[in-house]
Design a protein around this motif. Structure first.
Motif, mmCIF file in Angstrom:
data_model
loop_
_atom_site.group_PDB
_atom_site.id
_atom_site.type_symbol
_atom_site.label_atom_id
_atom_site.label_comp_id
_atom_site.label_asym_id
_atom_site.label_seq_id
_atom_site.Cartn_x
_atom_site.Cartn_y
_atom_site.Cartn_z
ATOM 1 N N SER A 130 9.558 -0.573 -8.484
ATOM 2 C CA SER A 130 9.267 -1.484 -7.376
ATOM 3 C C SER A 130 7.760 -1.623 -7.185
ATOM 4 N N ALA A 131 7.002 -0.557 -7.474
ATOM 5 C CA ALA A 131 5.544 -0.682 -7.411
ATOM 6 C C ALA A 131 5.066 -1.682 -8.447
ATOM 7 N N MET A 154 -4.006 0.227 -9.426
ATOM 8 C CA MET A 154 -3.300 0.280 -8.141
ATOM 9 C C MET A 154 -4.266 0.820 -7.092
ATOM 10 N N ARG A 155 -4.978 -0.097 -6.420
ATOM 11 C CA ARG A 155 -5.964 0.344 -5.434
ATOM 12 C C ARG A 155 -5.591 -0.149 -4.050
ATOM 13 N N GLU A 156 -4.321 -0.452 -3.848
ATOM 14 C CA GLU A 156 -3.911 -1.057 -2.578
ATOM 15 C C GLU A 156 -4.172 -0.118 -1.398
ATOM 16 N N ALA A 157 -3.832 1.155 -1.572
ATOM 17 C CA ALA A 157 -3.964 2.097 -0.469
ATOM 18 C C ALA A 157 -5.403 2.553 -0.282
ATOM 19 N N LEU A 207 3.762 1.577 -1.551
ATOM 20 C CA LEU A 207 4.242 1.781 -2.921
ATOM 21 C C LEU A 207 3.133 2.362 -3.782
ATOM 22 N N ASP A 208 1.925 1.858 -3.610
ATOM 23 C CA ASP A 208 0.786 2.384 -4.344
ATOM 24 C C ASP A 208 0.576 3.856 -4.010
ATOM 25 N N ALA A 209 0.571 4.160 -2.693
ATOM 26 C CA ALA A 209 0.395 5.543 -2.266
ATOM 27 C C ALA A 209 1.531 6.408 -2.801
ATOM 28 N N GLY A 210 2.755 5.856 -2.778
ATOM 29 C CA GLY A 210 3.918 6.608 -3.241
ATOM 30 C C GLY A 210 3.789 7.012 -4.692
ATOM 31 N N VAL A 211 3.276 6.117 -5.543
ATOM 32 C CA VAL A 211 3.135 6.431 -6.964
ATOM 33 C C VAL A 211 2.287 7.686 -7.131
ATOM 34 N N LEU A 220 3.152 -4.841 -7.135
ATOM 35 C CA LEU A 220 1.712 -4.808 -7.385
ATOM 36 C C LEU A 220 1.350 -5.518 -8.674
ATOM 37 N N ASP A 276 0.822 -1.212 0.000
ATOM 38 C CA ASP A 276 0.000 0.000 0.000
ATOM 39 C C ASP A 276 0.855 1.261 0.000
ATOM 40 N N LEU A 295 10.904 3.983 -7.829
ATOM 41 C CA LEU A 295 9.654 3.760 -7.086
ATOM 42 C C LEU A 295 8.620 3.061 -7.964
ATOM 43 N N PHE A 296 8.473 3.548 -9.188
ATOM 44 C CA PHE A 296 7.472 2.961 -10.085
ATOM 45 C C PHE A 296 7.844 1.515 -10.416
ATOM 46 N N VAL A 335 1.935 3.895 -15.962
ATOM 47 C CA VAL A 335 2.880 4.684 -15.155
ATOM 48 C C VAL A 335 4.164 4.990 -15.921
#
Lengths: 512, 136
Positions: free
Chosen positions: B96-97, B109-112, A159-163, B101, A157, B93-94, B25
């Motif tokens: 690793s995302a 990307m709905r994890e958060a 990493l998702d938020a970071g994007v 994910l 979460d 960052l992208f 992305v």
């Protein structure tokens, strides 16, 4: 008595030293903790010294490399900037102590302390600089540190938020850079005092208004105002408690600071045009923020939306533009930083002792820890604006100022949002404190009660910040008085300009 | 010369806006890169393009006469370094995302912020009572 150069550079020197030393001792966690705390205390000490020097209304200026004003970079501390640096120092120490409890345990070696000091460096620099391009550089230092802190854990979460956080913030700062370029093209200078002097003489005032709106958009995205706030609720709730507390305290407030600074110093001319726009923004920010909070059940998400909602109040000063309103905004920023960070620290305690950030999975905290309930009520009721806490005086000032200036809709929205804020706070109270504890929460409570050291570390900054809230509430007079004088100082641009350029005769020779 | 550069700036911002609105992305990173370069170009333009003489002060003189404006060049150098660092971080960052994910689609990307319907899937079983009514 220290000289102005030292007073103005020490607040950025301590975090800079902290970064360097943390990098040197990157493998030693305890050394990093000590450095982090020492640098934060150094920042607080130098901020107090700075405040002592400017609280009577003097404006301190230092010119780096001894270049004369419009050519070199200057650092300027007026009352507003000094107050912001001081509150940054208080937060740095409070959250720094809280972070020692090991809430960031698996991530602590991954440069948490270094990035923490980096964040403080960027924020303090942004408050003190008197150069618009330099402000951009401090923004970027602050941003890259916050990127690192947010993505520190590397969970899915985060990493998702970071994007989302990184993308939207990078667009905003690039937009800020483009605005700086346009402003430079128009005025030929980057020194904020010089820009303030040159702008009224620019022939094409329409362009000035365009650039003002560009700056409003760039800083508005930083300050998380409607409709540019989407990065905040997408990201804040994924970070651990101390990180999100320092974010909540400082990041958006730098945006608010930059808005107040540029719209009192640079773009004060055409308030008839930008005023109604900002008023609309403020109302929508307050309302969407508070409604977003009402729909959530994760404490961190509720509090994140309340940050947005409260930003609206801080814009009252720009809309109304009277000394009372600007002073009220300053008081609001100071009160809000303390209260909001404290609520996030408390959310961390609820998570530790109650087992979850999710209100549906926690409860019964009032039965086991009645004192924690009292500690929660102080910032929560202050956020909602109940007398005699700090939130009441700051809300009272901004709403009185808007009523005086006949901005009735703005004042009405402010009052209504205050009530809805109370609803969210009562929701947290009902769910986390009054409701019977669910069975899965007992294990967390037992480990919390067994660990005396953690309790002490986590609760002492909360108690300290609650005392600050109570002090502002019960001894409001000096704080209100200070804010009013700081607001009046902001509205009189000549004070700032004269301080930067020195005596008037020197001015003529620099700019013939 | 300036209208050409101004036009180039406009085209670059348009391209960046188009790329940033994409859901992929990878395109967003490219958009950020183009936007950063558009910003650099705008600084360059803001410093005026009327001189092509290097901004060097001749020996014995104290004033720069007729040279190009050196200030935008210093600003752009700073901005290039900063945007390079930030884009480098963004790419990592992208990536690793993407790895964690398993998608490049920003919309997926709905994890958060899970959709309400997805919530019951991502949350542990025990904590999913049929419907929790709000406490009044």
């Amino acid at each position: 008595m220290m000289n102005a150069d030292l007073l103005l550079t020490l607040p950025i020197l301590f975090p800079a030293l902290g970064i360097a030393l943390c990098a040197l001792f990157w493998s030693n966690k305890n050394a990093q903790r000590a450095i982090n705390l020492a640098a934060s205390i150094g920042l607080l000490g130098s901020a107090i010294a700075l405040m002592a020097a400017v609280h009577d209304g003097t404006v301190l200026v230092t010119r780096f490399g001894n270049w004369d004003a419009p050519f070199g970079i200057v650092f300027v501390a007026d009352m507003f900037a000094a107050a912001m640096v001081l509150i940054t120092g208080v937060m740095a120490v409070a959250v720094g102590v809280y972070g020692l409890a090991g809430n960031i345990e698996p991530k602590e070696n991954a440069f948490y302390h270094l990035l923490y000091q980096g964040l403080l460096l960027g924020v303090t620099g942004a408050f003190l600089t008197g150069d618009i391009f330099n402000l951009y550089v401090w923004f970027e230092i602050m941003l890259i540190s916050s990127f690192g802190l947010l993505a520190l854990g590397g969970t899915r979460d985060q990493l998702d938020a970071g994007v989302k956080y990184v993308t939207l913030n990078l667009i905003a700062t690039t937009f800020f850079l483009i605005s700086v370029a346009f402003l430079y093209g128009l005025t030929g200078t980057l020194n904020m005092a010089d820009i303030a002097r040159v702008l009224p003489t620019v022939e094409n005032q329409g362009l000035v208004t365009t650039i003002a709106v560009m700056f409003l958009m760039a800083f508005g995205a930083k300050a998380a105002v409607f409709p540019l706030f989407y990065w905040l609720p997408a990201a804040y709730h994924t970070a651990s408690a101390p990180i999100v507390a320092i974010f909540a305290a400082l990041l958006t407030k730098v945006g608010v600071y930059a808005i107040i600074r540029t719209f009192t110093l640079l773009f004060d001319g055409d308030a008839g045009y930008t005023g109604p726009i900002v008023a609309g923004i403020a109302i929508f920010t307050m309302v969407t923020g508070v409604l977003g909070a009402a729909s959530h059940f994760d404490i961190r998400r509720i509090l994140s939306f309340h940050i947005i909602s409260q930003i609206g109040y801080m814009l009252f000063g720009i809309v109304v533009a009277t000394p009372l309103a600007v002073g009220g905004s300053i008081l609001y920023v100071i009160h809000h930083i303390v209260v909001k960070a404290n609520l996030f620290l408390l959310a961390g305690v609820v998570n530790r002792a109650g087992g979850s950030f999710d209100l549906k999975k926690t409860g019964g905290l009032y039965r086991t820890m009645p004192m924690l309930g009292v500690l929660f009520l102080i910032p929560a009721l202050s956020l909602a604006g109940l007398p005699p806490l700090s939130g009441f005086w700051s809300k009272f000032t901004v709403i009185k100022a808007s009523l005086d200036a006949e901005h009735y809709i703005l004042a009405g929205a402010g009052l209504m949002v205050g009530t809805l804020t109370l609803y969210s706070m009562v929701k947290i109270w009902n769910e986390a404190f009054w409701k019977a504890a669910p069975e899965n929460a007992t294990a967390a409570m037992q480990s919390w009660q067994a660990d005396r050291r953690t309790r002490l570390i986590m609760l002492s900054p909360i108690v300290a910040l609650a005392c600050v809230t109570l002090t502002i509430g019960f001894f409001a007079e000096p704080f209100v008085d200070f804010s009013m004088r700081a607001g009046a100082q902001l509205l009189d641009q000549s004070v700032y300009i004269d301080a930067v350029f020195g005596p008037a005769e020197q001015l003529a020779e620099v700019n013939p | 010369m300036e209208p050409v550069f101004a036009l180039a700036f406009g085209v670059m911002v348009a391209v960046a806006a188009y790329l940033l609105m994409s859901r992929n992305v990878l395109r967003i990173v490219l958009g950020l890169l183009v936007l950063g370069n558009a910003a650099n170009l705008s600084i360059f333009l803001a410093g005026r393009l009327d001189s092509r003489i290097p901004p060097l002060v001749p020996a014995g003189e104290t004033m720069l006469v007729g040279g190009a404006n050196p200030l935008p060049q210093a600003l752009i150098l700073t901005a290039i370094v900063i945007s390079f660092a930030l884009v480098a971080f963004t790419v990592v960052l992208f990536e690793s995302a993407h790895r964690r994910l398993g998608t490049l689609d920003a919309e997926a990307m709905r994890e958060a912020e899970p959709r309400p319907a997805e919530k019951s899937v991502t949350e542990p079983r025990r904590s999913a009572p049929a419907k929790v009514t709000e406490h009044a």
